[in-house]
Design a protein around this motif. Structure first.
Motif, short mmCIF file in Angstrom:
data_model
loop_
_atom_site.label_atom_id
_atom_site.label_comp_id
_atom_site.label_asym_id
_atom_site.label_seq_id
_atom_site.Cartn_x
_atom_site.Cartn_y
_atom_site.Cartn_z
N THR A 84 3.37 -31.44 59.13
CA THR A 84 2.22 -32.73 58.90
C THR A 84 1.19 -32.75 58.91
O THR A 84 0.02 -33.87 58.10
CB THR A 84 3.22 -33.59 59.69
OG1 THR A 84 5.02 -33.46 59.78
CG2 THR A 84 3.08 -35.15 59.82
N GLY B 115 3.48 -38.80 48.11
CA GLY B 115 2.13 -37.77 48.20
C GLY B 115 1.26 -38.73 47.33
O GLY B 115 -0.12 -39.00 47.62
N TYR C 12 0.93 -42.53 47.88
CA TYR C 12 -0.28 -42.17 49.12
C TYR C 12 -1.70 -42.03 48.14
O TYR C 12 -2.35 -43.17 49.18
CB TYR C 12 -0.37 -41.40 50.11
CG TYR C 12 -1.50 -40.92 50.94
CD1 TYR C 12 -1.77 -42.04 52.05
CD2 TYR C 12 -2.75 -40.38 50.92
CE1 TYR C 12 -2.76 -41.94 52.99
CE2 TYR C 12 -3.53 -39.96 51.97
CZ TYR C 12 -3.51 -41.17 52.54
OH TYR C 12 -4.85 -41.23 53.50
N PHE D 190 -4.45 -34.90 52.60
CA PHE D 190 -4.23 -35.85 51.75
C PHE D 190 -5.56 -36.86 52.00
O PHE D 190 -5.70 -37.55 50.97
CB PHE D 190 -2.97 -36.83 52.03
CG PHE D 190 -1.68 -36.04 51.15
CD1 PHE D 190 -1.55 -35.94 50.30
CD2 PHE D 190 -0.85 -34.86 51.17
CE1 PHE D 190 -0.50 -35.38 49.05
CE2 PHE D 190 0.41 -34.57 50.86
CZ PHE D 190 0.46 -34.89 49.66
N SER E 236 6.11 -40.71 57.64
CA SER E 236 6.34 -40.85 56.60
C SER E 236 6.68 -39.79 56.23
O SER E 236 7.28 -38.66 55.78
CB SER E 236 5.79 -42.14 55.15
OG SER E 236 6.68 -43.15 55.62
N LEU E 237 5.40 -38.89 56.41
CA LEU E 237 5.14 -37.77 55.84
C LEU E 237 5.82 -36.72 56.95
O LEU E 237 6.42 -35.87 56.11
CB LEU E 237 3.42 -37.13 55.42
CG LEU E 237 3.66 -35.97 56.11
CD1 LEU E 237 3.83 -35.14 54.61
CD2 LEU E 237 1.72 -35.77 55.71
N ARG E 238 6.24 -37.23 58.23
CA ARG E 238 6.40 -36.22 58.74
C ARG E 238 8.36 -36.16 58.32
O ARG E 238 8.71 -35.18 58.79
CB ARG E 238 6.21 -36.30 60.66
CG ARG E 238 7.05 -35.78 61.62
CD ARG E 238 6.73 -36.00 62.72
NE ARG E 238 5.33 -36.19 63.30
CZ ARG E 238 4.66 -37.25 63.40
NH1 ARG E 238 5.13 -38.52 63.37
NH2 ARG E 238 3.28 -36.95 63.63
N LEU F 237 8.60 -35.58 49.14
CA LEU F 237 7.04 -35.15 48.96
C LEU F 237 6.09 -35.14 48.38
O LEU F 237 4.91 -35.51 48.16
CB LEU F 237 7.13 -33.39 49.79
CG LEU F 237 7.87 -33.34 50.93
CD1 LEU F 237 7.70 -31.57 51.66
CD2 LEU F 237 6.95 -33.88 52.24
N ILE G 205 4.42 -45.94 49.62
CA ILE G 205 5.32 -44.30 50.26
C ILE G 205 6.99 -44.03 50.16
O ILE G 205 6.86 -43.27 49.77
CB ILE G 205 4.55 -43.39 51.16
CG1 ILE G 205 3.16 -42.87 51.44
CG2 ILE G 205 4.86 -42.12 51.74
CD1 ILE G 205 1.94 -42.95 52.58
N SER H 256 -1.12 -34.14 56.23
CA SER H 256 -2.11 -35.27 56.17
C SER H 256 -3.60 -34.97 55.54
O SER H 256 -4.09 -36.14 55.10
CB SER H 256 -1.47 -35.97 57.94
OG SER H 256 -1.68 -37.09 58.11
N THR I 95 1.63 -41.16 58.25
CA THR I 95 2.02 -39.82 59.04
C THR I 95 3.43 -40.14 59.63
O THR I 95 4.27 -38.34 58.87
CB THR I 95 0.95 -39.98 60.03
OG1 THR I 95 0.10 -40.16 60.29
CG2 THR I 95 0.83 -37.99 60.77
#
Length: 199
Positions: free
Chosen positions: A161, A97, A100, A168, A137-139, A93, A79, A165, A135
């Motif tokens: 997030t 995604g 991921y 995904f 990375s996403l946050r 983003l 990611i 998450s 998570t």
């Protein structure tokens, strides 16, 4: 000099033993599942002694946790590579995604991270691992998008997030069982675009 060389050799042997255990355990956990995999077959597949297993890991669950942690770290690395800091926030983003979903397509990964992981380690244990990896990375991506204005500034980062998450993860599970990856990618991108356009 010889002592230093010997220490390096011991360190290398230790690392090789640990890697063999992790590799063998990963393969068996994927093929048979956590519950049906025994430590005797792990040590046999790794070609190490039972004592070596317990030198490195307290028990089978600790070994499983190490396998899961390693898999989660590999996913997060993919990611992070796909969504470098210099990308615009919204694009990052979407690319993150996509990365991921691609990372989760590796055979056995959804079983380890999304099925057996929560079952064996509990939701809290799995969340703790996720918070250090995907998570996180996403946050960070959502936080950056909110600060930069790519997402609404009043959008709660933590709730966003958590829900993205989950979306995904659900997509990864659906793709694993034959769902069309392009369809899921399109819907997730539309979801992110919808958040971006929310006023």
């Amino acid at each position: 000099m010889q002592q230093e060389s010997g220490r390096r050799s011991n360190k290398e042997r230790t690392q090789a033993t640990r890697a063999a255990l992790l590799g063998a355990a990963r393969q068996l956990f994927i093929e048979k599942g956590y519950a049906d995999t025994g430590t005797p077959e792990i040590v046999a597949a790794a070609n190490v002694t039972r004592g070596a297993l317990y030198h490195h890991f307290a028990d089978k669950q600790a070994l499983f946790r190490a396998v899961v942690e390693n898999e989660a770290a590999l996913v997060a690395d993919e990611i992070d590579r796909a969504a470098p800091d210099d990308l615009p926030a919204g694009e990052a983003l979407i690319k993150g995604g996509d990365a991921y979903l691609q990372a989760m397509a590796l055979p056995g990964r959804t079983r380890l991270l999304l099925i057996d992981g929560p079952a064996v380690l509990g939701r809290a244990g799995m969340d703790e691992i996720d918070d250090r990896h995907a998570t996180r990375s996403l946050r960070a991506g959502i936080g950056f998008a909110v600060k930069s204005g790519a997402l609404p500034r009043n959008l709660p980062v933590e709730a966003t997030t958590l829900l993205l998450s989950a979306a995904f993860d659900r997509a990864a599970l659906a793709i694993e069982t034959g769902g069309d990856a392009a369809d899921y990618r399109a819907v997730l991108a539309a979801l992110i675009d919808g958040l971006a356009n929310r006023k």
